[in-house]
Write an enzyme that holds these catalytic residues in place. Structure first.
Site, PDB file in Angstrom:
ATOM      1  N   SER A 180       0.833  -1.202   0.000  1.00 23.34           N
ATOM      2  CA  SER A 180       0.000   0.000   0.000  1.00 23.34           C
ATOM      3  C   SER A 180       0.866   1.249   0.000  1.00 23.34           C
ATOM      4  O   SER A 180       1.986   1.257   0.543  1.00 23.34           O
ATOM      5  CB  SER A 180      -0.853  -0.023   1.270  1.00 23.34           C
ATOM      6  OG  SER A 180      -1.436   1.230   1.498  1.00 23.34           O
ATOM      7  N   TYR A 199      -1.831  -1.688  11.192  1.00 22.98           N
ATOM      8  CA  TYR A 199      -2.185  -2.150   9.835  1.00 22.98           C
ATOM      9  C   TYR A 199      -1.099  -1.724   8.845  1.00 22.98           C
ATOM     10  O   TYR A 199      -0.571  -2.537   8.084  1.00 22.98           O
ATOM     11  CB  TYR A 199      -3.542  -1.571   9.395  1.00 22.98           C
ATOM     12  CG  TYR A 199      -3.688  -1.498   7.896  1.00 22.98           C
ATOM     13  CD1 TYR A 199      -3.966  -2.633   7.152  1.00 22.98           C
ATOM     14  CD2 TYR A 199      -3.494  -0.285   7.208  1.00 22.98           C
ATOM     15  CE1 TYR A 199      -4.050  -2.573   5.767  1.00 22.98           C
ATOM     16  CE2 TYR A 199      -3.581  -0.221   5.830  1.00 22.98           C
ATOM     17  CZ  TYR A 199      -3.863  -1.363   5.108  1.00 22.98           C
ATOM     18  OH  TYR A 199      -3.935  -1.297   3.735  1.00 22.98           O
ATOM     19  N   LYS A 254       2.031  -3.866   6.459  1.00 23.67           N
ATOM     20  CA  LYS A 254       2.394  -3.733   5.038  1.00 23.67           C
ATOM     21  C   LYS A 254       3.914  -3.575   4.901  1.00 23.67           C
ATOM     22  O   LYS A 254       4.558  -4.227   4.094  1.00 23.67           O
ATOM     23  CB  LYS A 254       1.680  -2.536   4.401  1.00 23.67           C
ATOM     24  CG  LYS A 254       0.166  -2.700   4.286  1.00 23.67           C
ATOM     25  CD  LYS A 254      -0.208  -3.799   3.317  1.00 23.67           C
ATOM     26  CE  LYS A 254      -1.693  -4.030   3.195  1.00 23.67           C
ATOM     27  NZ  LYS A 254      -2.052  -5.301   2.552  1.00 23.67           N
TER      28      LYS A 254
HETATM   29  C1  UD1 Z   1      -6.746   4.031   3.532  1.00 24.00           C
HETATM   30  C2  UD1 Z   1      -5.508   3.432   4.098  1.00 24.00           C
HETATM   31  C3  UD1 Z   1      -4.723   2.785   2.980  1.00 24.00           C
HETATM   32  C4  UD1 Z   1      -5.578   1.769   2.279  1.00 24.00           C
HETATM   33  C5  UD1 Z   1      -6.838   2.437   1.771  1.00 24.00           C
HETATM   34  C6  UD1 Z   1      -7.754   1.386   1.214  1.00 24.00           C
HETATM   35  C7  UD1 Z   1      -3.974   4.454   5.728  1.00 24.00           C
HETATM   36  C8  UD1 Z   1      -3.410   5.720   6.260  1.00 24.00           C
HETATM   37  N1  UD1 Z   1      -4.785   4.546   4.710  1.00 24.00           N
HETATM   38  O1  UD1 Z   1      -6.347   5.125   2.677  1.00 24.00           O
HETATM   39  O2  UD1 Z   1      -3.597   2.145   3.480  1.00 24.00           O
HETATM   40  O3  UD1 Z   1      -4.872   1.222   1.191  1.00 24.00           O
HETATM   41  O4  UD1 Z   1      -7.509   3.075   2.843  1.00 24.00           O
HETATM   42  O5  UD1 Z   1      -8.681   1.947   0.377  1.00 24.00           O
HETATM   43  O6  UD1 Z   1      -3.681   3.426   6.225  1.00 24.00           O
HETATM   44  N2  UD1 Z   1     -12.627  10.682   3.916  1.00 24.00           N
HETATM   45  C9  UD1 Z   1     -13.632  11.544   4.264  1.00 24.00           C
HETATM   46  N3  UD1 Z   1     -14.795  11.018   4.764  1.00 24.00           N
HETATM   47  C10 UD1 Z   1     -14.992   9.675   4.918  1.00 24.00           C
HETATM   48  C11 UD1 Z   1     -13.939   8.792   4.556  1.00 24.00           C
HETATM   49  C12 UD1 Z   1     -12.756   9.330   4.050  1.00 24.00           C
HETATM   50  O7  UD1 Z   1     -13.508  12.757   4.149  1.00 24.00           O
HETATM   51  O8  UD1 Z   1     -16.065   9.265   5.394  1.00 24.00           O
HETATM   52  C13 UD1 Z   1     -11.368  11.241   3.346  1.00 24.00           C
HETATM   53  C14 UD1 Z   1     -10.162  10.899   4.196  1.00 24.00           C
HETATM   54  O9  UD1 Z   1      -9.980  11.863   5.191  1.00 24.00           O
HETATM   55  C15 UD1 Z   1      -9.061  10.902   3.146  1.00 24.00           C
HETATM   56  C16 UD1 Z   1      -9.766  10.464   1.857  1.00 24.00           C
HETATM   57  O10 UD1 Z   1     -11.151  10.661   2.093  1.00 24.00           O
HETATM   58  O11 UD1 Z   1      -8.590  12.199   2.958  1.00 24.00           O
HETATM   59  C17 UD1 Z   1      -9.537   9.009   1.522  1.00 24.00           C
HETATM   60  O12 UD1 Z   1      -9.833   8.221   2.671  1.00 24.00           O
HETATM   61  P1  UD1 Z   1      -9.941   6.629   2.611  1.00 24.00           P
HETATM   62  O13 UD1 Z   1     -10.846   6.208   1.521  1.00 24.00           O
HETATM   63  O14 UD1 Z   1     -10.259   6.141   3.995  1.00 24.00           O
HETATM   64  O15 UD1 Z   1      -8.483   6.149   2.164  1.00 24.00           O
HETATM   65  P2  UD1 Z   1      -7.058   6.531   2.801  1.00 24.00           P
HETATM   66  O16 UD1 Z   1      -7.168   6.904   4.220  1.00 24.00           O
HETATM   67  O17 UD1 Z   1      -6.381   7.463   1.872  1.00 24.00           O
END
Ligand code: UD1
Length: 340
Positions: free
Chosen positions: A126, A151, A155
């Site tokens: 990842s 987690y 990785k």
């Molecule tokens: C996370 C994991 C990554 C994993 C991926 C799987 C970490 C730090 N990140 O990535 O390892 O491969 O998921 O898909 O371990 N957001 C919102 N509202 C929400 C959900 C998310 O605003 O309800 C925003 C988050 O703040 C972030 C972005 O959307 O800025 C992406 O979030 P998310 O889909 O959870 O993925 P990552 O955190 O980037």
């Protein structure tokens, strides 16, 4: 050349099911193994429907070494793609041992048997291993940062275990693919993401809000140092991502690797903000999303996106699907789940 057999651990999950489809369509025999700890048989049935045939499905836990040995003696496995792992960042903080035990022991069991059989191993890593860096986009040479969560640490640790194993055991070669943010669903809408409970990831939360399963999407943080104040990510279509695995497996099976252990970024190379993604979703699908700003989420990096040049040069792979197609597929999948 005779058909090669690929074992896909966690093959009933989101990424594993899409990879199974692409591998089979590219001419590989696929054996799926899954313990169904985080999914049901929906995606497996979808895979069979897309392919028009039943694939071997072995219900098993990779933490049981004897089960792994049994599997390898039953099938002539040329390569393993390992997805079977826990992946909830928050849960890994409250239950680190559960994550270390499952994610590390299962991978070590696979490597142990793979080295006896002389088998190639592809590990699903990842972009989380890069942490936050100022040098964007990140290349495979960019330094890894200490992980923010157990987690993420699994990785990093599995990458190292693979690197050290290929160095020590001549029978094994390995590739780690570092995924950015995999999203979307198969264009058939027969397979897709099936989060249990409240989704942690952005796109499933968006589609569940749009369908009415969730009341409101929280956008975590609007004061980041980015053009619109929300985080920047590299959202990669799940079918594009699956195709990268076909290229990597072919490289391994055809003996084209330049080193016994190789790493590739799997991303688009294009950053998109959380807000831009929401706007694109609304526009392409003609829906209005209920969302609000909320405080920053602990552990989020401000911005991360890939330099995918190496994958293009060496694997002959690059992301092709547009964000519009990807978000339309994600929405079609959610609607199908809801029977609409
Ligand atoms: C996370 C994991 C990554 C994993 C991926 C799987 C970490 C730090 N990140 O990535 O390892 O491969 O998921 O898909 O371990 N957001 C919102 N509202 C929400 C959900 C998310 O605003 O309800 C925003 C988050 O703040 C972030 C972005 O959307 O800025 C992406 O979030 P998310 O889909 O959870 O993925 P990552 O955190 O980037």
């Amino acid at each position: 050349m005779s058909k090669k057999t690929v074992l896909v651990s966690g093959g009933a999950g989101f990424i594993g099911s899409h990879v199974t489809v692409e591998l089979t369509q590219a001419g590989y025999d696929v054996v799926i193994a899954d313990n169904f700890s985080n999914c049901d048989e929906t995606n497996y049935r979808g895979v069979c429907a897309i392919l028009g045939k039943e694939l071997p499905l072995i219900p098993m836990d990779f933490c049981q070494r004897s089960s792994v040995e049994e599997l390898f003696s039953k099938y002539p496995i040329d390569a393993v793609i390992h997805f079977a792992a826990f992946k909830a960042v928050g849960e890994s903080v409250s239950e680190p041992l559960k994550y270390y035990r499952n994610n590390l022991v299962s991978f070590m069991n696979i490597l142990d048997v793979a080295r006896e059989k002389g088998c190639n191993v592809l590990f699903s890593s990842s972009a989380t291993v890069y942490g936050q860096t100022d040098q964007l986009p990140v290349t495979e040479q960019s330094p890894r940062q200490p992980a923010e969560s157990p987690y993420g640490n699994t990785k990093t640790m599995c990458e190292d275990i693979l690197r050290d194993s290929v160095k020590a055991y001549p029978g094994v070669r390995g590739i780690a693919l570092r995924y950015f943010n995999p999203i979307g669903a198969h264009p058939s809408a027969l397979i897709g993401e099936l989060p249990r409970g409240v989704p942690n990831n952005l796109v499933p939360f968006i589609t569940q809000t749009a369908i009415g399963k969730r009341e409101c999407l929280s956008v975590f943080g609007n004061d980041y140092p980015t053009p619109d104040g929300t985080c920047l990510r590299d959202f990669i279509d799940i079918v594009d991502l699956a195709k990268a695995h076909v290229c990597a497996v072919t490289r391994m099976c055809e003996g084209k690797m330049k080193q016994a252990y190789e790493i590739f970024n799997v991303g688009t190379g294009r950053p998109l903000s959380v807000l831009e993604l929401i706007t694109a979703f609304e526009k392409v699908n003609g829906v209005k999303l209920n969302w609000k700003y909320a405080p920053r989420r602990a552990g989020d990096v401000v911005a991360i996106w890939a330099d995918p040049t190496l994958a293009e040069q060496e694997l002959g792979w690059k992301a092709e699907r547009s964000i519009e197609d990807t978000l339309a597929a994600a929405w079609a999948w959610e609607k199908r789940l809801a029977g609409k």
